[in-house]
Design a protein around this motif. Structure first.
Motif, mmCIF file in Angstrom:
data_model
loop_
_atom_site.group_PDB
_atom_site.id
_atom_site.type_symbol
_atom_site.label_atom_id
_atom_site.label_comp_id
_atom_site.label_asym_id
_atom_site.label_seq_id
_atom_site.Cartn_x
_atom_site.Cartn_y
_atom_site.Cartn_z
ATOM 1 N N GLU A 86 1.062 -1.276 -0.072
ATOM 2 C CA GLU A 86 0.059 0.001 0.120
ATOM 3 C C GLU A 86 0.940 1.234 -0.065
ATOM 4 O O GLU A 86 1.957 1.215 0.676
ATOM 5 C CB GLU A 86 -0.926 -0.012 1.326
ATOM 6 C CG GLU A 86 -2.088 -1.214 1.385
ATOM 7 C CD GLU A 86 -2.637 -1.029 2.535
ATOM 8 O OE1 GLU A 86 -2.702 0.010 3.295
ATOM 9 O OE2 GLU A 86 -3.607 -1.794 2.572
ATOM 10 N N TYR A 108 -3.440 -0.806 -1.813
ATOM 11 C CA TYR A 108 -4.231 0.250 -2.065
ATOM 12 C C TYR A 108 -3.441 1.491 -2.000
ATOM 13 O O TYR A 108 -2.392 1.542 -1.346
ATOM 14 C CB TYR A 108 -4.955 0.322 -0.578
ATOM 15 C CG TYR A 108 -5.908 1.536 -0.199
ATOM 16 C CD1 TYR A 108 -7.171 1.469 -1.147
ATOM 17 C CD2 TYR A 108 -5.827 2.210 0.520
ATOM 18 C CE1 TYR A 108 -8.056 2.803 -0.890
ATOM 19 C CE2 TYR A 108 -6.646 3.636 0.810
ATOM 20 C CZ TYR A 108 -7.718 3.677 0.114
ATOM 21 O OH TYR A 108 -8.511 4.729 0.145
ATOM 22 N N ARG A 109 -3.834 2.286 -2.839
ATOM 23 C CA ARG A 109 -3.212 3.852 -3.250
ATOM 24 C C ARG A 109 -1.664 3.717 -3.420
ATOM 25 O O ARG A 109 -0.899 4.495 -3.228
ATOM 26 C CB ARG A 109 -3.541 4.546 -1.984
ATOM 27 C CG ARG A 109 -4.779 4.866 -1.646
ATOM 28 C CD ARG A 109 -5.008 5.615 -0.493
ATOM 29 N NE ARG A 109 -4.253 6.965 -0.351
ATOM 30 C CZ ARG A 109 -4.672 8.086 -0.933
ATOM 31 N NH1 ARG A 109 -5.775 8.140 -1.738
ATOM 32 N NH2 ARG A 109 -3.951 9.332 -0.806
#
Length: 115
Positions: A86, A108-109
Motif C-alpha cells: 500500500e 491500496y493507493r
C-alpha cells in the motif's frame, strides 16, 4: 538529513522498516544483488531521491517504501517482484512504470498522487 550516499554490503538481503526514512539529501540508491525485500517506509520521504536501482532478486516492496519521494520520476521493477505494498510509490513524481508479469498484489493507493 545530510546523508548523501550509501554503500550497501553484498551480504544485504533486506532493507528494514523506516531504515532511511526522511533522508532528504539522499539522491540515489543502488541495492545489491541478493536483496529480497524492501521494508515498510524504508525510503519514505527521501525527497531528493531521484534514482533507484533494484536487483532482480527483489520480490516484495513494503507499504510506503518510497512514499513522498518527490524527485522519483521512474523506477524499473525487476521481473521477480510479486507484491507491492500500500502507498509504496504514492506522492512520487512517477511518469511511467512497467509492472512485471509476475506481480500478484498491488496495495491500496500504491500510486496515489503521482502527479
Amino acid at each position: 538529513t545530510t546523508l548523501l550516499s550509501v554503500d550497501f554490503p553484498s551480504s544485504l538481503v533486506s532493507v528494514g522498516d523506516c531504515a532511511f526514512h526522511c533522508c532528504t539529501a539522499l539522491t540515489s540508491v543502488a541495492l545489491p544483488v541478493g536483496v529480497v525485500s524492501i521494508g515498510e517506509e524504508a525510503f519514505c520521504s527521501c525527497s531528493s531521491l531521484a534514482s533507484v536501482t533494484l536487483p532482480a532478486s527483489v520480490t516484495s516492496i513494503g507499504r510506503g517504501a518510497f512514499r513522498s519521494c518527490r524527485s522519483l520520476t521512474s523506477v524499473a521493477l525487476p521481473a521477480g517482484v510479486v507484491s507491492i505494498g500500500e502507498e509504496a510509490f504514492s506522492s512520487c513524481s512517477l511518469t511511467s512504470i512497467h509492472l512485471p508479469a509476475g506481480v500478484t498484489s498491488i496495495g491500496y493507493r500504491t500510486f496515489a498522487g503521482c502527479r
